[in-house]
Design a protein around this motif. Structure first.
Motif, PDB file in Angstrom:
ATOM      1  N   HIS A 183      32.418  14.696  38.512  1.00  0.00           N
ATOM      2  CA  HIS A 183      31.440  15.420  37.675  1.00  0.00           C
ATOM      3  C   HIS A 183      31.397  16.904  38.049  1.00  0.00           C
ATOM      4  CE1 HIS A 183      29.608  11.795  35.810  1.00  0.00           C
ATOM      5  NE2 HIS A 183      30.032  11.227  36.934  1.00  0.00           N
ATOM      6  N   SER A 184      32.553  17.471  38.330  1.00  0.00           N
ATOM      7  CA  SER A 184      32.677  18.891  38.662  1.00  0.00           C
ATOM      8  C   SER A 184      33.554  19.584  37.632  1.00  0.00           C
ATOM      9  CB  SER A 184      33.290  19.062  40.055  1.00  0.00           C
ATOM     10  OG  SER A 184      33.605  20.421  40.302  1.00  0.00           O
ATOM     11  N   PRO A 185      33.156  20.792  37.163  1.00  0.00           N
ATOM     12  CA  PRO A 185      34.016  21.547  36.223  1.00  0.00           C
ATOM     13  C   PRO A 185      35.165  22.199  36.991  1.00  0.00           C
ATOM     14  CG  PRO A 185      32.023  22.793  36.689  1.00  0.00           C
ATOM     15  CD  PRO A 185      31.881  21.474  37.410  1.00  0.00           C
ATOM     16  N   ILE A 186      36.176  21.425  37.322  1.00  0.00           N
ATOM     17  CA  ILE A 186      37.227  21.854  38.239  1.00  0.00           C
ATOM     18  C   ILE A 186      38.020  23.046  37.707  1.00  0.00           C
ATOM     19  CG2 ILE A 186      38.816  20.117  37.312  1.00  0.00           C
ATOM     20  CD1 ILE A 186      40.064  19.945  40.091  1.00  0.00           C
ATOM     21  N   VAL A 187      38.216  23.137  36.388  1.00  0.00           N
ATOM     22  CA  VAL A 187      38.971  24.268  35.821  1.00  0.00           C
ATOM     23  C   VAL A 187      38.169  25.554  35.982  1.00  0.00           C
ATOM     24  CG1 VAL A 187      40.183  25.134  33.799  1.00  0.00           C
ATOM     25  CG2 VAL A 187      40.019  22.671  34.183  1.00  0.00           C
ATOM     26  N   ALA A 188      36.853  25.479  35.778  1.00  0.00           N
ATOM     27  CA  ALA A 188      35.997  26.645  35.976  1.00  0.00           C
ATOM     28  C   ALA A 188      36.015  27.089  37.440  1.00  0.00           C
ATOM     29  CB  ALA A 188      34.568  26.326  35.537  1.00  0.00           C
ATOM     30  N   VAL A 189      35.976  26.123  38.355  1.00  0.00           N
ATOM     31  CA  VAL A 189      36.041  26.440  39.786  1.00  0.00           C
ATOM     32  C   VAL A 189      37.358  27.144  40.117  1.00  0.00           C
ATOM     33  CG1 VAL A 189      36.205  25.436  42.099  1.00  0.00           C
ATOM     34  CG2 VAL A 189      34.491  24.573  40.489  1.00  0.00           C
ATOM     35  N   THR A 190      38.453  26.632  39.576  1.00  0.00           N
ATOM     36  CA  THR A 190      39.769  27.236  39.823  1.00  0.00           C
ATOM     37  C   THR A 190      39.832  28.659  39.299  1.00  0.00           C
ATOM     38  OG1 THR A 190      40.785  25.042  39.631  1.00  0.00           O
ATOM     39  CG2 THR A 190      42.244  26.944  39.466  1.00  0.00           C
ATOM     40  N   GLN A 191      39.256  28.901  38.113  1.00  0.00           N
ATOM     41  CA  GLN A 191      39.270  30.236  37.530  1.00  0.00           C
ATOM     42  C   GLN A 191      38.477  31.220  38.402  1.00  0.00           C
ATOM     43  OE1 GLN A 191      40.986  31.315  35.100  1.00  0.00           O
ATOM     44  NE2 GLN A 191      40.091  33.305  34.650  1.00  0.00           N
ATOM     45  N   VAL A 192      37.340  30.779  38.915  1.00  0.00           N
ATOM     46  CA  VAL A 192      36.535  31.636  39.794  1.00  0.00           C
ATOM     47  C   VAL A 192      37.324  32.005  41.048  1.00  0.00           C
ATOM     48  CG1 VAL A 192      34.488  31.692  41.272  1.00  0.00           C
ATOM     49  CG2 VAL A 192      34.320  30.753  38.962  1.00  0.00           C
ATOM     50  N   VAL A 193      37.987  31.030  41.622  1.00  0.00           N
ATOM     51  CA  VAL A 193      38.755  31.271  42.850  1.00  0.00           C
ATOM     52  C   VAL A 193      39.919  32.229  42.586  1.00  0.00           C
ATOM     53  CG1 VAL A 193      40.224  30.175  44.584  1.00  0.00           C
ATOM     54  CG2 VAL A 193      38.089  29.084  43.904  1.00  0.00           C
ATOM     55  N   VAL A 194      40.583  32.088  41.453  1.00  0.00           N
ATOM     56  CA  VAL A 194      41.711  32.968  41.122  1.00  0.00           C
ATOM     57  C   VAL A 194      41.241  34.412  40.947  1.00  0.00           C
ATOM     58  CG1 VAL A 194      43.417  33.512  39.343  1.00  0.00           C
ATOM     59  CG2 VAL A 194      43.134  31.155  40.108  1.00  0.00           C
ATOM     60  N   LEU A 195      40.148  34.621  40.206  1.00  0.00           N
ATOM     61  CA  LEU A 195      39.619  35.977  40.011  1.00  0.00           C
ATOM     62  C   LEU A 195      39.136  36.579  41.326  1.00  0.00           C
ATOM     63  CD1 LEU A 195      37.631  35.516  36.665  1.00  0.00           C
ATOM     64  CD2 LEU A 195      39.793  36.716  36.995  1.00  0.00           C
ATOM     65  N   SER A 196      38.531  35.766  42.177  1.00  0.00           N
ATOM     66  CA  SER A 196      38.057  36.259  43.474  1.00  0.00           C
ATOM     67  C   SER A 196      39.221  36.621  44.385  1.00  0.00           C
ATOM     68  CB  SER A 196      37.183  35.202  44.153  1.00  0.00           C
ATOM     69  OG  SER A 196      36.088  34.876  43.337  1.00  0.00           O
ATOM     70  N   THR A 197      40.331  35.894  44.245  1.00  0.00           N
ATOM     71  CA  THR A 197      41.529  36.214  45.013  1.00  0.00           C
ATOM     72  C   THR A 197      42.005  37.631  44.688  1.00  0.00           C
ATOM     73  OG1 THR A 197      42.212  33.897  45.073  1.00  0.00           O
ATOM     74  CG2 THR A 197      43.922  35.538  45.429  1.00  0.00           C
ATOM     75  N   ILE A 198      41.939  37.989  43.409  1.00  0.00           N
ATOM     76  CA  ILE A 198      42.337  39.341  42.996  1.00  0.00           C
ATOM     77  C   ILE A 198      41.409  40.388  43.600  1.00  0.00           C
ATOM     78  CG2 ILE A 198      42.628  40.868  41.003  1.00  0.00           C
ATOM     79  CD1 ILE A 198      43.326  38.327  39.369  1.00  0.00           C
ATOM     80  N   SER A 199      40.099  40.082  43.656  1.00  0.00           N
ATOM     81  CA  SER A 199      39.133  41.060  44.167  1.00  0.00           C
ATOM     82  C   SER A 199      39.296  41.317  45.656  1.00  0.00           C
ATOM     83  CB  SER A 199      37.702  40.581  43.886  1.00  0.00           C
ATOM     84  OG  SER A 199      37.328  39.557  44.784  1.00  0.00           O
ATOM     85  N   ILE A 200      39.882  40.382  46.396  1.00  0.00           N
ATOM     86  CA  ILE A 200      40.068  40.553  47.837  1.00  0.00           C
ATOM     87  C   ILE A 200      41.081  41.658  48.136  1.00  0.00           C
ATOM     88  CG2 ILE A 200      40.977  39.371  49.906  1.00  0.00           C
ATOM     89  CD1 ILE A 200      39.584  36.863  48.971  1.00  0.00           C
ATOM     90  N   ILE A 201      41.892  42.021  47.144  1.00  0.00           N
ATOM     91  CA  ILE A 201      42.871  43.103  47.344  1.00  0.00           C
ATOM     92  C   ILE A 201      42.161  44.389  47.757  1.00  0.00           C
ATOM     93  CG2 ILE A 201      44.563  44.564  46.169  1.00  0.00           C
ATOM     94  CD1 ILE A 201      45.205  42.119  44.406  1.00  0.00           C
ATOM     95  N   SER A 202      40.971  44.636  47.182  1.00  0.00           N
ATOM     96  CA  SER A 202      40.179  45.810  47.567  1.00  0.00           C
ATOM     97  C   SER A 202      39.226  45.418  48.676  1.00  0.00           C
ATOM     98  CB  SER A 202      39.381  46.329  46.365  1.00  0.00           C
ATOM     99  OG  SER A 202      38.500  47.349  46.764  1.00  0.00           O
ATOM    100  N   SER A 203      39.344  46.064  49.851  1.00  0.00           N
ATOM    101  CA  SER A 203      38.556  45.653  51.012  1.00  0.00           C
ATOM    102  C   SER A 203      37.490  46.669  51.402  1.00  0.00           C
ATOM    103  CB  SER A 203      39.481  45.419  52.221  1.00  0.00           C
ATOM    104  OG  SER A 203      40.233  46.584  52.493  1.00  0.00           O
ATOM    105  N   ASN A 204      37.152  47.614  50.507  1.00  0.00           N
ATOM    106  CA  ASN A 204      36.105  48.590  50.815  1.00  0.00           C
ATOM    107  C   ASN A 204      34.754  47.952  50.507  1.00  0.00           C
ATOM    108  OD1 ASN A 204      34.294  50.731  50.937  1.00  0.00           O
ATOM    109  ND2 ASN A 204      35.812  52.203  50.181  1.00  0.00           N
ATOM    110  N   LEU A 205      34.110  47.388  51.536  1.00  0.00           N
ATOM    111  CA  LEU A 205      32.897  46.599  51.328  1.00  0.00           C
ATOM    112  C   LEU A 205      31.756  47.419  50.756  1.00  0.00           C
ATOM    113  CD1 LEU A 205      32.910  44.399  54.551  1.00  0.00           C
ATOM    114  CD2 LEU A 205      33.733  43.825  52.278  1.00  0.00           C
TER     115      LEU A 205
END
Length: 477
Positions: A336-358
């Motif tokens: 009962h988890s929206p696994i595709v939505a979870v995967t999409q969030v993780v993929v977009l967050s992976t891109i954001s990690i490229i910038s490390s200026n907190l």
């Protein structure tokens, strides 16, 4: 995934009052209290009274916003309640703009959170010098994907992990707060001296105060999680208001005491030059506990990553059910988890990690979240006027709504008027590019049959089935 005849797929209301409190406390007490003190003090011109006032003021603002959104979450107790509400109050364009803001806000927040955790974990191995960027990013990515996998499995596992983590976090904050109180009571000269002439310090400008407030608000940003996961909460109309009031009041007191403790042990300049304020504080206050606290802080913040993924995936889930995102995002697996939505969030967050200026990430997250809060307050006032008889299990005081609108407008307009720069133009372009994306995806979705083919393939790949629409859940309640 095949269903037996007569059975339906939907999110399970599996979180009770205890776990809701643990989720709320644990999500708010994340990376913010260990990162934001540096930014708040820096933009307060090292003025201690102003800095502490901003921490208290940001807490009160967070309470006002959270209580306002509590009315939305209890009136429409579904996933991503504020987005669901905006679509019915201000229309699909405003709802998609809110969705655009929230998706990027959550993904940038995840990037900030995981980078901070990775830097705290690696820092003890590089004493006296900053750790290399590559291992920090690799560890951040490993953390992100691990908790993405956990979210795709069981909701209860996330709740229990957060409960254990919250106990650790509260223990760390209690240690820091009590240490500061004891040192102030003892009254050693080096601990009290920086408070003696604090009122004579230089006052920051209005634009600097705004920057400091944005940094401080980042530490409270998890307060909106209950509005996003209202569809997973048992008896949300009673549980959400109680949790918001009790948990946020506790957190405001702790945050102010923790910042006092930082200032008792460290000088303002030491705080503003430190990349890890809590670690610097531990090195000075408890040198022998350096490794324990250095590992305790990031491990206690790990579960916040799981909760942000949970919250962001529910936004994709709700938008998909409302027809503003592909249907595949609202399909559920056998947990009962929206696994595709979870995967999409993780993929977009992976891109954001490229910038490390907190510090820059915190600034952008704060500004776009403030704009989204303005949209919600306008929609809330509109619905109050148009549908006064609508059943509202919890009704927030109007001064809270107008106060949030006034403060949010001040935070948005002051930098534009006093010190406009190229970054402001980028922020405006980003906000309204959401409308362009909305019109583009609406056109493509209506004129392309390829989406159906892609959805079928993804459904087979992830082994998911369509879920019931949220309107049915509201009618059932």
């Amino acid at each position: 995934l095949t269903l037996e005849k007569g059975k339906t797929m939907h999110l399970l209301r599996a979180i009770g009052f205890f776990h809701v409190n643990m989720l709320l406390l644990g999500t708010i007490i994340g990376s913010g209290i260990f990162v934001s003190p540096k930014g708040v003090l820096k933009y307060s011109s090292l003025n201690i009274p102003v800095s502490l006032s901003i921490w208290a003021g940001c807490g009160l603002m967070a309470i006002m916003i959270a209580l306002s959104l509590t009315e939305l979450a209890t009136t429409f107790p579904v996933s991503a309640a504020s987005y669901y509400f905006l679509k019915r109050s201000l229309g699909p364009s405003a709802a998609f703009l809110s969705l655009w803001i929230k998706v990027f806000s959550h993904c940038l927040g995840l990037g900030t959170q995981t980078l901070l955790i990775a830097s705290y974990l690696i820092q003890p191995f590089y004493p006296g010098c900053p750790p290399p960027e590559l291992p920090i990013k690799c560890l951040a990515l490993a953390t992100l994907w691990s908790f993405g996998f956990l979210n795709a499995r069981r909701m209860k596992a996330v709740a229990w992990l957060q409960s254990i983590s919250t106990v650790i976090k509260m223990s760390v904050l209690c240690l820091i707060s009590l240490t500061g109180i004891v040192l102030l009571v003892i009254g050693k000269k080096e601990n009290v001296s920086r408070f003696e002439n604090a009122l004579d310090a230089e006052l920051p400008s209005a634009s600097q105060v705004v920057e400091a407030i944005i940094q401080g608000c980042f530490a409270y940003r998890g307060s909106l999680i209950l509005a996003n996961i209202a569809g997973d909460i048992k008896n949300p109309t009673k549980v959400i208001p109680k949790s918001v009031i009790s948990c946020l009041s506790i957190i405001v007191v702790f945050y102010v005491l923790v910042n006092v403790s930082y200032l008792v042990v460290l000088t303002p300049k030491e705080i503003t030059t430190s990349d890890s304020v809590a670690i610097t504080w531990v090195n000075r206050a408890y040198p022998s506990m350096k490794w324990v606290i250095s590992l305790g802080i990031p491990f206690s913040s790990l579960s916040s990553t799981a909760c942000i993924i949970l919250s962001a995936s529910r936004i994709f889930y709700s938008a998909s059910q409302e027809g503003q995102m592909p249907l595949i995002f609202s399909m559920l697996n056998d947990h009962h988890s929206p696994i595709v939505a979870v995967t999409q969030v993780v993929v977009l967050s992976t891109i954001s990690i490229i910038s490390s200026n907190l510090t820059s990430l915190i600034k952008y997250i704060g500004l776009i979240n403030i704009f989204n809060e303005v949209l919600c307050m306008i929609a809330l006032l509109k619905l109050r006027y148009q549908k006064p008889a609508l059943p509202r299990p919890y009704k927030v005081c109007l001064p809270f709504i107008f106060g949030t609108l006034a403060l949010s407008s001040f935070l948005i307009l002051t930098p534009l008027i006093q010190s406009p720069n190229i970054e402001n133009i980028y922020q405006v372009i980003f906000l309204f590019s959401g409308l362009l994306v909305y019109w583009l995806q609406a056109y493509l979705y209506q004129h392309s049959d390829n989406f159906k083919t892609i959805t079928c393939y993804l459904q087979l790949l992830f082994n998911v089935s369509p879920s019931d629409k949220q309107d049915k859940d509201i009618l059932a309640e």
